[in-house]
Design an enzyme around this catalytic site. Structure first.
Site, PDB file in Angstrom:
ATOM      1  N   ASP A 183       7.724 -31.217  14.105  1.00  0.00           N
ATOM      2  CA  ASP A 183       7.658 -31.712  12.668  1.00  0.00           C
ATOM      3  C   ASP A 183       6.356 -30.965  12.259  1.00  0.00           C
ATOM      4  O   ASP A 183       6.071 -31.000  11.140  1.00  0.00           O
ATOM      5  CB  ASP A 183       7.591 -33.182  12.696  1.00  0.00           C
ATOM      6  CG  ASP A 183       5.868 -33.546  13.491  1.00  0.00           C
ATOM      7  OD1 ASP A 183       5.632 -32.889  14.385  1.00  0.00           O
ATOM      8  OD2 ASP A 183       5.416 -34.661  13.194  1.00  0.00           O
TER       9      ASP A 183
ATOM     10  N   CYS B 177      44.020 -15.713  -1.780  1.00  0.00           N
ATOM     11  CA  CYS B 177      43.428 -15.508  -2.925  1.00  0.00           C
ATOM     12  C   CYS B 177      41.671 -15.318  -2.615  1.00  0.00           C
ATOM     13  O   CYS B 177      41.218 -14.631  -3.256  1.00  0.00           O
ATOM     14  CB  CYS B 177      43.590 -16.774  -3.793  1.00  0.00           C
ATOM     15  SG  CYS B 177      45.192 -17.280  -4.372  1.00  0.00           S
TER      16      CYS B 177
ATOM     17  N   CYS C 110       3.354   1.614   3.018  1.00  0.00           N
ATOM     18  CA  CYS C 110       4.347   0.790   2.973  1.00  0.00           C
ATOM     19  C   CYS C 110       5.518   1.793   2.312  1.00  0.00           C
ATOM     20  O   CYS C 110       6.494   1.869   2.421  1.00  0.00           O
ATOM     21  CB  CYS C 110       4.473  -0.161   2.269  1.00  0.00           C
ATOM     22  SG  CYS C 110       3.081  -1.297   3.088  1.00  0.00           S
TER      23      CYS C 110
ATOM     24  N   CYS D 104       0.853  -1.299   0.104  1.00  0.00           N
ATOM     25  CA  CYS D 104       0.125   0.047  -0.100  1.00  0.00           C
ATOM     26  C   CYS D 104       0.942   1.213  -0.016  1.00  0.00           C
ATOM     27  O   CYS D 104       1.974   1.243   0.211  1.00  0.00           O
ATOM     28  CB  CYS D 104      -0.911   0.055   1.150  1.00  0.00           C
ATOM     29  SG  CYS D 104       0.065   0.074   2.823  1.00  0.00           S
TER      30      CYS D 104
ATOM     31  N   ASP E  63       8.976 -31.729  20.704  1.00  0.00           N
ATOM     32  CA  ASP E  63       7.637 -31.840  20.514  1.00  0.00           C
ATOM     33  C   ASP E  63       7.222 -33.365  20.643  1.00  0.00           C
ATOM     34  O   ASP E  63       8.006 -34.063  20.084  1.00  0.00           O
ATOM     35  CB  ASP E  63       7.193 -31.256  19.369  1.00  0.00           C
ATOM     36  CG  ASP E  63       5.741 -31.539  18.967  1.00  0.00           C
ATOM     37  OD1 ASP E  63       4.884 -31.122  19.787  1.00  0.00           O
ATOM     38  OD2 ASP E  63       5.280 -32.119  17.803  1.00  0.00           O
TER      39      ASP E  63
ATOM     40  N   ASP F  93       4.723 -26.164  15.127  1.00  0.00           N
ATOM     41  CA  ASP F  93       6.108 -25.951  15.483  1.00  0.00           C
ATOM     42  C   ASP F  93       6.807 -24.880  14.883  1.00  0.00           C
ATOM     43  O   ASP F  93       8.121 -24.838  15.599  1.00  0.00           O
ATOM     44  CB  ASP F  93       6.885 -27.571  15.483  1.00  0.00           C
ATOM     45  CG  ASP F  93       6.036 -28.498  16.434  1.00  0.00           C
ATOM     46  OD1 ASP F  93       5.676 -28.108  17.449  1.00  0.00           O
ATOM     47  OD2 ASP F  93       6.203 -29.917  15.906  1.00  0.00           O
TER      48      ASP F  93
END
Length: 819
Positions: A700, A86, A19, A16, A502, A704
């Site tokens: 997983d 190098c 922004c 917008c 978890d 999480d």
């Protein structure tokens, strides 16, 4: 290339006018910016400045504002890198160029990763590298070209070593044979004569320096003239000094004091031969550091039988498109990712998941490119090809990790940038000190000391110390089922004190089954179960699937649920047959002011058995309590034991009741439990756990992702969701949780290996450069021969690479525990 006073850059995240204004104000407030214009339609910014602003500055400023710069990342193969100096030189050239936001050069891999504006093309980047004295071309993934290049380079070096050795041997014997065979020097003088001997040495050494040794001068002299000397410059200076001095002694001896009329052709010749031998051994050893990538690339099929125009034809894999139907015979390798459309077979997916048991595949099931078909035949529709395939993404992930720049490497690069000039200065000072205060023959002693300092210095070892260990370590990790998505995770993981898991789908199988449905008096069990299943059918949660499956096994017909609503981490609600059905935790019931007392004792009993408990309410009244059991993964117990053996504390974070969580923790030997946690509370739980030290989180699911991003190191189980994997620093392939312990073992082994390499590389130079300058001469009369210096220098790099290759033998943590 764009003007140095105008930067045009893409900006992401603007949607917008507000922004646009925010970005413009941030840019215009920056010192040195004359004007900034932001275009929402093109999502770009044009910045005019006084010359002090760089793309890196703009990128950092936009990131701080919350609107990241749109940059491209390109990888180039760099030819001509011979030492850490190098690396620093190429990086400095790229980072100083307009349009480039950053560059990282990997000496071991011979590659450069460049972040740049889209308008800066490969040709322009190659020109920047060429102006610095090196060659660059776009990198080919999978190391096919790299392997060919390494093989060609090793072959050419072997050829040069043979020629240089054949030519150097007579030079060495003519000049140094008297030290091995008594009377040999007198025999040479009596037969061909000393002057003829010197002439032969001159001729053979000239052939060596302008033949196999030409590469040192071809790279070293231009670098020296540009004021940016590298290792080749040191060798060129040292051998040229020995050769030039000896040539003067041979042809114009009157120009030098009689006491100094000694030749050092053998030093120049043997130095080149030994250094070429060292480079050959180093090239062979470096070639083995990328073995993991080559193994993964070898999993790719070359051709496949594809339906085209009503016929099945054999085509190169590159020509397969999404939507093509591919036919597979027994024993063939699957070419691309896809979905089975007909037939049935068992597929060996061990190379991707690590699971040794073949997986059954039938219509509607996914298959992965690189895996091997068993005895059946089937056809599948291609869903992902080329770089979108799982195997390609794994290869890209490993390549990304192997090219990673650990924080410690920044210090090494800053040191090596000044290392060669400092060595040249030390050589000059050593030469001057011997000329001023040394014993006769002063000039000869000064020459030997100066050449020895130039030759013994080894910036190669310092440059190889970190990247070779990273390449081998991350490659071995991939073989053990661990992918490091972010290089700094390799360093961070070794410092982790607590690993938090978890529970559901990570420590457990993620395939729960409905075990109990207890109803209050006067309520029909089958009716409640059917209503529960109707609601849960709208959810994708594993527990919901267990309830639906339980109802189907009971032969129940499900009604349609309306007005479904999920309350994350608490439960679900919907209308079934005109009844308001609420399913969830005890906290959800309490929030809805539904008393769970009637079934509270039974719920506690089920929780103590390690089961997940669900309360069911209908029209505002508690009617049932249900329990779901999720089997613990077979690998979880040994994994926890392995982590304890490595001194890591293990915690579990779960939304389950405390009694359920405690039962699982007791069974696995977990140290700390954080139970009854909402998904948005996992980050807070990690913050509390940080009181015990740095924390890694293993999960997983989609819920999480915040915890994976918040943890010091996020570890995603590879069978989990894409969002979880994208949020993680480390990805585990397959179901085996033993890979968690393997990740810690690899991290610690790699960082130990890096410290060993750095200690050797820096210690070698700190100790031997003063000795080469003649520090021991006043004590015992020893002055280091340039030939011995060359041997030590050649051996130094080989030792660093060989030490890194030991990481290929790191054993899985589980195998050590089992033993």
């Amino acid at each position: 290339m764009q003007s140095q006073r105008v930067i045009r850059i893409g900006v992401d995240g603007m949607n917008c006018a507000s922004c646009v204004g925010r970005v413009e104000r941030a840019l215009q407030a920056r010192e040195g910016v004359e004007s900034a214009e932001v275009n929402l339609a093109t999502a770009s910014a044009t910045i005019r400045h006084d010359g002090r602003l760089t793309v890196q500055d703009v990128e950092h400023l936009l990131d701080e504002t919350g609107y990241p710069a749109r940059l491209e990342t390109s990888i180039f193969d760099i030819d001509g890198l011979s030492c850490a100096s190098c690396v620093a030189r190429v990086e400095a050239a790229l980072n100083a160029a307009p349009g480039i936001a950053g560059a990282e050069v990997n000496f071991a891999a011979g590659t450069a990763k460049v972040r740049h504006l889209p308008q800066v093309g490969p040709a322009q980047i190659a020109t920047i590298v060429a102006d610095a004295g090196y060659r660059a071309q776009p990198h080919q993934s999978g190391q096919d070209r790299a392997a060919d290049h390494e093989q060609q380079q090793a072959g050419a070096l072997k050829h040069h070593v043979l020629i240089a050795s054949v030519l150097a041997l007579p030079v060495f014997l003519l000049e140094m044979g008297g030290h091995v065979v008594p009377g040999f020097h007198d025999m040479v003088a009596a037969t061909i004569g000393i002057r003829t001997s010197w002439m032969l040495q001159f001729l053979l050494t000239t052939l060596i320096l302008f033949g196999p040794g030409r590469q040192f001068f071809r790279h070293g002299v231009p670098a020296l003239l540009k004021g940016a000397p590298d290792m080749n410059s040191l060798v060129a200076l040292g051998t040229a000094a020995a050769y030039g001095f000896s040539t003067v002694v041979t042809f114009w001896p009157a120009l030098l004091p009689e006491a100094s009329r000694n030749v050092y052709f053998e030093a120049a010749a043997v130095i080149v031969a030994l250094l070429l031998l060292g480079r050959y051994l180093e090239a062979r050893a470096k070639g083995r550091t990328g073995e993991a990538i080559r193994k993964l690339s070898g999993l790719r099929a070359r051709t496949a039988r594809v339906e085209r125009d009503g016929a099945v034809v054999e085509l190169p894999v590159e020509q397969i498109e999404v939507g093509d139907v591919v036919h597979l015979q027994p024993g063939e390798r699957i070419a691309v990712d896809g979905m089975v459309v007909s037939g049935r077979s068992w597929v060996d997916e061990s190379m991707i998941t690590g699971e040794p048991i073949p997986v059954e595949k039938s219509e509607g099931m996914p298959v992965t490119g690189g895996t091997i078909n068993g005895n059946g035949a089937f056809a599948f529709r291609a869903t992902r090809v080329g770089s979108d395939m799982v195997l390609s993404q794994i290869i890209a992930m490993v390549e990304e990790a192997q090219g990673a720049r650990l924080p410690i490497q920044g210090l090494v690069n800053r040191v090596t940038l000044y290392f060669v000039p400092v060595v040249i200065a030390v050589a000059v000072l050593a030469f001057a000190a011997w000329m001023l205060w040394g014993p006769e023959p002063r000039l000869a002693h000064a020459l030997v000391a100066g050449v020895a300092v130039l030759i013994i210095a080894c910036p190669c070892a310092m440059g190889l110390a970190t990247p070779t260990s990273i390449m081998v370590g991350t490659g071995r990790a991939a073989e053990l089922g661990v992918l490091f998505r972010k290089g700094d995770a390799l360093q961070a993981l070794q410092s982790v004190d607590v690993v938090a898991f978890d529970k559901t789908g990570t420590l457990t199988e993620g395939r729960p089954t409905l075990t109990d449905v207890e109803v209050v008096a006067g309520i029909e069990r089958r009716e409640v179960l059917a209503q529960m299943a109707a609601v849960e059918a709208k959810s994708e949660h594993p527990v919901a699937r267990a309830v639906v499956e339980g109802a189907r096994e009971a032969g129940l017909i499900l009604e349609t649920a309306d007005d479904f609503r999920a309350m994350t981490g608490q439960g679900v609600r919907a209308t079934v047959g005109g009844h308001d059905i609420l399913i969830g935790t005890i906290h959800l019931m309490q929030q809805e002011q539904i008393a769970p007392d009637a079934l509270a004792s039974r719920a506690d009993e089920l929780a103590r058995q390690g089961k997940t408990v669900l309360f069911v309410a209908r029209d505002g009244h508690l009617v049932a309590v249900a329990a779901v059991a999720d089997p613990i993964r077979d690998s979880a117990r040994s994994m926890v034991a392995d982590l304890h053996e490595q001194g890591v504390k293990v915690a579990m974070i779960t939304g389950d009741r405390k009694a359920t969580a405690d039962r699982v923790a007791q069974e696995l030997g977990i140290d700390e439990v954080v139970a009854e946690v909402m998904p948005d509370g996992k980050v807070a739980a990690l913050t509390r756990l940080r009181g015990s030290g740095a924390v890694a989180f293993v999960g997983d699911g989609i819920n999480d992702a915040p915890a994976l991003a918040s943890a010091d190191v996020g570890v995603a189980v590879g069978t989990g969701t894409d969002i979880a994997i994208e949020s993680a620093d480390v990805v585990l392939m397959g179901h085996d949780l033993g890979a968690v312990a393997n990740a810690f073992a690899i991290s610690r082994a790699t960082m130990t290996n890096i410290r060993q390499n750095l200690f050797w590389a820096f210690g070698y130079n700190i100790l031997l450069i003063p000795i080469a300058a003649g520090m021991l001469y006043p004590l015992n009369g020893i002055l280091l021969s340039p030939m011995l210096a060359a041997g030590a220098m050649a051996l130094s790099s080989v030792l660093v690479v060989s030490n890194a290759l030991r990481l290929r033998r790191v054993r899985p943590a589980t195998s050590r525990h089992d033993q």
